[in-house]
Design a protein around this motif. Structure first.
Motif, PDB file in Angstrom:
ATOM      1  N   ASN A  20      -5.534   4.504  -3.057  1.00  0.00           N
ATOM      2  CA  ASN A  20      -4.877   3.072  -2.792  1.00  0.00           C
ATOM      3  C   ASN A  20      -5.960   1.973  -3.483  1.00  0.00           C
ATOM      4  O   ASN A  20      -5.240   1.121  -4.120  1.00  0.00           O
ATOM      5  N   LEU A  21      -7.268   2.096  -3.110  1.00  0.00           N
ATOM      6  CA  LEU A  21      -7.986   1.335  -4.065  1.00  0.00           C
ATOM      7  C   LEU A  21      -8.276   1.341  -5.444  1.00  0.00           C
ATOM      8  O   LEU A  21      -8.450   0.448  -6.041  1.00  0.00           O
ATOM      9  N   ALA A  44     -13.819   3.211  -5.489  1.00  0.00           N
ATOM     10  CA  ALA A  44     -13.406   2.587  -4.340  1.00  0.00           C
ATOM     11  C   ALA A  44     -14.547   2.189  -3.329  1.00  0.00           C
ATOM     12  O   ALA A  44     -14.551   1.402  -2.694  1.00  0.00           O
ATOM     13  N   CYS A  67      -9.863  -5.413  -0.268  1.00  0.00           N
ATOM     14  CA  CYS A  67     -10.867  -4.878  -0.867  1.00  0.00           C
ATOM     15  C   CYS A  67     -10.344  -4.699  -2.333  1.00  0.00           C
ATOM     16  O   CYS A  67     -10.763  -4.865  -3.384  1.00  0.00           O
ATOM     17  N   ARG A  68      -9.082  -4.161  -2.496  1.00  0.00           N
ATOM     18  CA  ARG A  68      -8.348  -3.904  -3.679  1.00  0.00           C
ATOM     19  C   ARG A  68      -8.273  -5.243  -4.526  1.00  0.00           C
ATOM     20  O   ARG A  68      -8.527  -5.079  -5.672  1.00  0.00           O
ATOM     21  N   ALA A  92       1.608  -2.456  -8.190  1.00  0.00           N
ATOM     22  CA  ALA A  92       0.390  -1.779  -8.687  1.00  0.00           C
ATOM     23  C   ALA A  92      -0.050  -1.612 -10.038  1.00  0.00           C
ATOM     24  O   ALA A  92      -0.962  -1.435 -10.589  1.00  0.00           O
ATOM     25  N   ASN A 107      -5.125   0.528  -8.988  1.00  0.00           N
ATOM     26  CA  ASN A 107      -4.844  -0.874  -9.939  1.00  0.00           C
ATOM     27  C   ASN A 107      -5.588  -0.737 -11.238  1.00  0.00           C
ATOM     28  O   ASN A 107      -5.399  -0.957 -12.019  1.00  0.00           O
ATOM     29  N   THR A 108      -7.139  -0.505 -10.683  1.00  0.00           N
ATOM     30  CA  THR A 108      -7.765  -0.770 -11.896  1.00  0.00           C
ATOM     31  C   THR A 108      -7.775   0.521 -12.841  1.00  0.00           C
ATOM     32  O   THR A 108      -7.820   0.288 -14.087  1.00  0.00           O
ATOM     33  N   ALA A 141     -15.677  -1.210  -4.108  1.00  0.00           N
ATOM     34  CA  ALA A 141     -14.859  -2.077  -3.703  1.00  0.00           C
ATOM     35  C   ALA A 141     -14.762  -2.324  -2.356  1.00  0.00           C
ATOM     36  O   ALA A 141     -14.909  -3.603  -1.796  1.00  0.00           O
ATOM     37  N   ILE A 170       0.815  -1.083   0.066  1.00  0.00           N
ATOM     38  CA  ILE A 170      -0.258   0.051  -0.059  1.00  0.00           C
ATOM     39  C   ILE A 170       0.790   1.152   0.090  1.00  0.00           C
ATOM     40  O   ILE A 170       2.118   1.196   0.479  1.00  0.00           O
TER      41      ILE A 170
END
Lengths: 342, 494, 342
Positions: free
Chosen positions: B100-101, B123, B154-155, C216, B104-105, B126, B91
């Motif tokens: 943070n959430l 987020a 969650c991520r 990431a 990635n997407t 998630a 993180i």
């Protein structure tokens, strides 16, 4: 052959420095043997080395603790200015100053350096200011004070006995101009060598040295192991300050004057030397032998280039930068052998 | 659709001469909770990295969802639904929960610009997957460990994960938080997500997993249903040795009292802690992660200043200002986290052993006496049978168990009267754990006073002559370890 | 509301702003000359060059490194630009010099970026080397000398003003230089990059945790490389602005600015370990240093005190923020404990 390889592998970084040094000496031998390898060239090189050499030693011990000392030049200049003013106040009406005051002045200079360094150390260990900023600020502050004291121009006309004593060269074997004979070994070099030996002894033979490396490796573990980290840091920065102060006194002798902005290029130059000498900027790794090699390598590079009148001496900074980057990249490839990743 | 979601077959991997994995296999069924166990350095993490595409195997193949791969890239792994939650959660402490959430997407979608509104919806979505409620604008650095882990989970869920790999997820969690985590894992299972749970803790393996696989030094040892596993088998598979745990029987006669603690307190951490400790005794202190046990340990060693009460060593009150004071009073401290508190990993084993007593190995002008230095190192390497060809090697070359012995040696070299150990066998393999217990018992029987602070209940029950249980900063019970059992102790702790 | 206030006072920027305001008021009280249009314009115009440099230094610190090469880079690019255009007898507008400077800046930035991004070497050491290299390249290979004349386009750009501020009482006037627009533009673009693009968030992410950033899906190497290219470009802009404003090219007078600029950035609350800090704070910190350097005369302190004051400011400023951080960490520990107990 095997012995050579073994030597190379024992410390690759130092070995590479040795190879570079040898390469440069050979190059100089081929291109202008007479001028470079002359007995007259040596004392000239040797009397400049201590200026930044001493500051580099200080920068080295600080970097081994994982910090950095950027205040060397400020300490050096403020010390040399106060000492110059002090010496100027000494002579009586006849203008005579006893030579005995030279060691006294050097001692006082060391004391000044210790104090300034201890302030650095305290700011870093007790107030917990990051070393780079604390020493940077102190450097600026001391330079500023030096500026205020001198109002800008250089302090000149210090008692000649000081310069002549420190600038003296022992072992009168070198033929000088018009039949005079000058010395082979400058006093500055002797002072420098004495400090090098002292620091080498501290680092390699005493418990202080062991602790120094341990703190640089991991300060937290050092605390948990019962080392007095704060006191060690203060001592180390004080030592660095003393080295810088001595360097300043040598500049004072070399130039016969002191000024608030002498040697300002040395700040970064010292860091460069230390890193080139193989000291890890994150601390805990590095040897005095590497730093010595880096000092010798750089000063010989500089002296060698000065033998080519057609090449501007400004090329030296360029070559320094290039050498540093080259060594770093070589280390990178040595540590990360090219292999298929992923 | 095959029976298995993931099949890793005959995977081998070597690093510069070291065979990390030697033809190991692992298979996971869809929606299964599978536990991968093994001691440190057995190759667990290497296999995870191969499955997630960080490393590439030298031999063998992976079958995922019926598709066969000889190599997987990290992006492919994510696209297929493999997610790894690393021990450090990967993180960004300096950024918000939302970022943070959503990173990635957003990155996977190849976006170049930041759209706050879209990131916020992503987020929120998630978080809703496991009904986790947290302010999106908080900095992740200000969250508790458990909350950070939830953010990481969650991520991981956002990519239609089919397999979530959790690398030692319980290490820094309190017991309550572990419960909450296990509930979430069960919830994920209901959603048909398979979990690969990496751990070396026996009780967790039993509690959560349906099937297990055990590796030992890069080799596959056994796979099977957890219901067929028991304590003895587990330690045998893990280590290849059989152990007989021997309960501690104090044998040291007439021990004077060396340590007295009276009404010790640190504001906000613990209060009113009193006990006495004599030579030859082993005192266990246990409690939950938040019970104040660690702070008590730090206070005993001068790392935290106490705000009340006093500490007496051999009848003399000691002002604990720094670890040096404690060492000089005769207290040694084996810290909780070996890597960040106990060892100088890149430095030599020898230096690590002698550093705390180094001032005793010097002559005039604090010059090191290298003969005595080497002698001392040699003695300790032999006394604690530290397995190394040369004590000049770096500490990082040792296994976890041997590293812990080096830490022990460092403190024993100071010849303390009282040795405080905080989590003495955390992250240590079972074999070394038994050896360390034996060493501690021997030390006590030779007249040392030992304090073991641990939440490993079998450890304290087996090795201690006295026991303190802490809860919410107070001592709540002092049972006799010989006549109590784990459940009683646990009921005091909770 | 209360929460917002609490959040506000927990930020370093808040304290720097307070100090900033206090200093302004002090100067106003002592001299009555601070809040006059011409003085404020003077300070803003003095902020242009250090301000642009600070943005570059700020971005590199955010990514977790230190750039000390920007003055050398700026000097080299602006020297080459000016020299080339002079030799070519360029009579046209200012767009061409800016274009050349940008391209050269990008190239030199890419040089840094290659070492920092792709060889993963520590930025501070690399830029130390490259700084030396650029300096040597300029002074040695290009044999740089002071250029007293600059191309006409640059000259008129440097003297052009957005508006002229007049002090009614004293009758003094000050021009608001057009170069201020360059600072404004750089700030705008950088703000957009840092806060509205994934590239910018990537810089923060890398500064927070490079390993996580890689996992990431950020392309860490490329992000670092592009960052250094961008920093090279804005540093080159700063150099060119300086030349235009001074109406001459002096190869060495930008050298040595790096430490003050970095100090300003860190004073403004940028975490020296990277990952945290805002452009606003960065400008506040830089502004504070510019303010001190430029306003001493207003309160009757001789300019020789400048360095001493800035040094003291750095030590005290970083000392306060170090103290803040330590207190927050201790408070944080307690809160986490409370959170866990619930």
């Amino acid at each position: 052959m095997n012995a050579l390889l073994k030597f190379y592998r024992r410390d690759r970084h130092i070995s590479r420095l040795v190879i570079m040094l040898a390469g440069w000496l050979i190059f100089m031998a081929i291109t202008c043997f007479d001028k470079f390898f002359s007995i007259r060239n040596f004392p000239t090189i040797a009397s400049v080395i201590p200026e930044y050499g001493l500051m580099s030693l200080g920068a080295m011990v600080c970097m081994i603790t994982g910090g950095i000392d950027l205040s060397g030049v400020g300490i050096a200049n403020l010390t040399s200015i106060t000492m110059a003013l002090f010496m100027k106040s000494l002579p009586d009406e006849t203008g005579y100053v006893t030579p005995w005051m030279v060691p006294l002045v050097l001692l006082m200079a060391i004391l000044c350096g210790l104090c300034a360094g201890a302030v650095n150390g305290t700011l870093i260990s007790k107030v917990k200011i990051p070393p780079i900023l604390a020493t940077l600020g102190i450097n600026q502050l001391l330079t500023g004070i030096a500026m205020v004291i001198t109002n800008g121009p250089a302090v000149q006309n210090i008692p000649p006995v000081y310069s002549s004593m420190i600038n003296n060269k022992l072992l009168k074997v070198v033929p000088g101009k018009r039949g005079t004979v000058s010395g082979l070994i400058p006093v500055q070099l002797l002072i420098f060598v004495a400090v090098v030996l002292l620091i080498w002894f501290l680092m390699a033979r005493t418990s202080y040295g062991k602790k120094l490396y341990m703190i640089g490796t991991n300060e937290n573990v050092a605390r948990y192991s019962g080392l007095k980290v704060d006191r060690m840091l203060i001592k180390t920065y004080a030592m660095s300050g003393a080295c810088a102060a001595l360097g300043g006194m040598i500049m004072l002798a070399n130039y016969s004057s002191a000024r608030a902005d002498y040697g300002s290029q040395y700040t970064l130059q010292c860091i460069l030397i230390v890193v080139l000498g193989g000291v890890s900027p994150t601390g805990g790794r590095g040897k005095i032998s590497g730093v010595m090699l880096a000092i010798v390598l750089l000063s010989l590079l500089e002296a060698g280039i000065n033998r080519f009148p057609q090449i501007s001496s400004y090329y030296i900074t360029m070559i320094w930068g290039a050498v540093l980057l080259l060594v770093m990249v070589l280390n990178y490839f040595a540590e990360n052998p090219i292999r298929k990743r992923r | 659709m095959s029976e298995y979601l993931l099949k890793a077959v005959d995977i081998s991997k070597a690093f510069v001469g070291v065979q990390a994995l030697d033809a190991v296999s692992l298979d996971i069924r869809p929606g299964e909770i599978h536990c991968l166990a093994g001691e440190n350095g057995c190759g667990k993490s290497t296999l995870i990295k191969i499955i997630s595409g960080v490393y590439q195997q030298d031999a063998g193949y992976i079958e995922f969802n019926g598709k066969r791969f000889t190599r997987i890239t990290p992006l492919e792994a994510i696209a297929m639904g493999i997610q790894v939650i690393y021990q450090d959660f990967s993180i960004f402490p300096n950024l918000t929960v939302m970022e943070n959430l959503a990173f990635n997407t957003e990155l996977a979608a190849g976006r170049r610009l930041v759209n706050k509104r879209r990131m916020r919806t992503v987020a929120e979505e998630a978080l809703s997957k496991i009904n986790f409620d947290i302010e999106l604008d908080r900095l992740v650095g200000s969250l508790s460990v458990a909350e950070k882990q939830m953010v990481a989970i969650c991520r991981a869920l956002m990519f239609d994960a089919k397999l979530i790999i959790m690398d030692e997820p319980t290490t820094a969690l309190t017991r309550k938080e572990v419960r909450a985590l296990f509930e979430i894992i069960l919830k994920l299972k209901e959603q048909g997500i398979a979990i690969l749970f990496v751990s070396h803790k026996l009780n967790e393996v039993f509690e959560i997993s349906e099937r297990f696989t055990i590796f030992r030094s890069g080799k596959h040892i056994v796979s099977g249903n957890t219901s067929e596993l028991d304590d003895r088998k587990f330690s045998y598979y893990m280590t290849g040795r059989e152990f007989d745990a021997e309960p501690f029987r104090p044998r040291y006669e007439g021990g004077e009292c060396v340590l007295e603690v009276e009404n010790l307190a640190i504001e906000g951490a613990f209060e009113d802690v009193s006990f006495r400790l004599c030579r030859g005794e082993i005192l266990g202190i246990t409690g939950l992660l938040d019970s104040g046990r660690s702070e008590l340990a730090l206070a005993l060693f001068g790392l935290r200043r106490s705000t009340g009460g006093r500490i007496l060593v051999k009848g003399k009150e000691i002002a604990m200002g720094s670890p040096r004071d404690a060492i000089e009073a005769g207290i040694g401290y084996v810290p909780e986290d070996r890597l960040s508190e106990g060892l100088f990993l890149p430095r030599s084993i020898a230096d690590n052993i002698v550093i705390s007593e180094i001032d005793r190995l010097t002559g005039a002008l604090s010059v090191l006496d290298f003969r005595r230095y080497r002698q001392e190192v040699e003695d300790w390497v032999r006394a604690l049978s530290i397995a190394t060809p040369d004590p000049e090697n770096a500490c990082s070359t040792l296994s976890g168990g041997n590293q812990q012995r080096v830490v022990l040696a460092k403190w024993l070299a100071c010849k303390p009267d009282v040795l405080v150990l905080n989590g003495p066998t955390v992250g240590v393999d079972i074999g070394s754990k038994h050896d360390i217990h034996r060493i501690l018992q021997r030390l006590a029987n030779e007249g040392m006073a030992v304090i073991i602070i641990s939440d490993d209940l079998p450890e304290v029950l087996q090795n201690c002559s006295h026991l303190l249980i802490m809860k919410d900063g107070r001592i709540v019970a002092r049972p006799d370890p010989g006549s109590t059992d784990e459940n009683t102790v646990l009921s005091h702790m909770l | 509301m209360k929460k917002k206030f609490r959040k506000l006072i927990s930020r370093t920027e808040f304290y720097i702003a307070l100090v900033f305001l206090a200093l302004c008021l002090l100067i106003q009280l002592r001299s009555g000359q601070f809040f006059t249009p011409n003085n404020i314009v003077d300070i803003l115009s003095a902020l242009v060059v250090p301000g642009i440099f600070a943005v570059g230094a700020f971005m590199v610190i955010i990514s977790g490194g230190f750039d000390v090469s920007f003055p050398a880079l700026a000097s080299l690019t602006s020297f080459v630009t000016t020299k080339v255009l002079l030799d070519a007898g360029w009579q046209g507008g200012v767009w061409l010099p800016f274009l050349i400077a940008l391209v050269l800046g990008a190239l030199l930035g890419a040089f840094n970026g290659l070492f920092i991004g792709y060889f993963e070497l520590p930025a501070m050491i690399v830029t130390l080397g490259s700084s030396s290299f650029f300096k040597g390249l300029m002074q040695g290979a290009l044999n740089s000398k002071q250029l007293a004349v600059i191309p006409v386009g640059m000259r008129s750009f440097g003297t052009s003003a957005l508006f002229v501020a007049k002090n009614v009482e004293s009758g003094l006037t000050s021009r608001m230089p057009t170069t201020f627009l360059v600072l404004a533009g750089v700030l705008l673009v950088t703000w957009f990059l840092l806060n509205r693009t994934m590239f910018g968030r990537g810089i923060y992410a890398i500064g927070g945790n490079p390993v996580s950033a890689h996992r990431a899906g950020f392309n860490v190497r490329r992000t670092r490389f592009l960052l250094l290219v961008y920093v090279g470009m804005i540093s080159a802009l700063a150099g060119l602005c300086r030349v235009c404003m001074m109406q001459q090219m002096h190869p060495t007078n930008m050298l040595g600015m790096e430490m003050n600029v970095i100090a300003g950035v860190v004073l403004g609350g940028t975490a020296i370990i990277g990952g945290a800090g805002t452009l606003f704070g960065c400008m506040l910190g830089t502004g504070l240093i510019v303010l001190v350097e430029n306003s001493m005369i207003l309160i009757g302190i001789p300019t020789v005190w400048k360095d001493a004051f800035v040094g003291a400011l750095i030590v005290i400023g970083t000392g306060i923020s170090a103290f803040q951080v330590n207190r927050a960490r201790r408070a944080g520990l307690r809160n986490v404990r409370k959170g866990a107990a619930l």
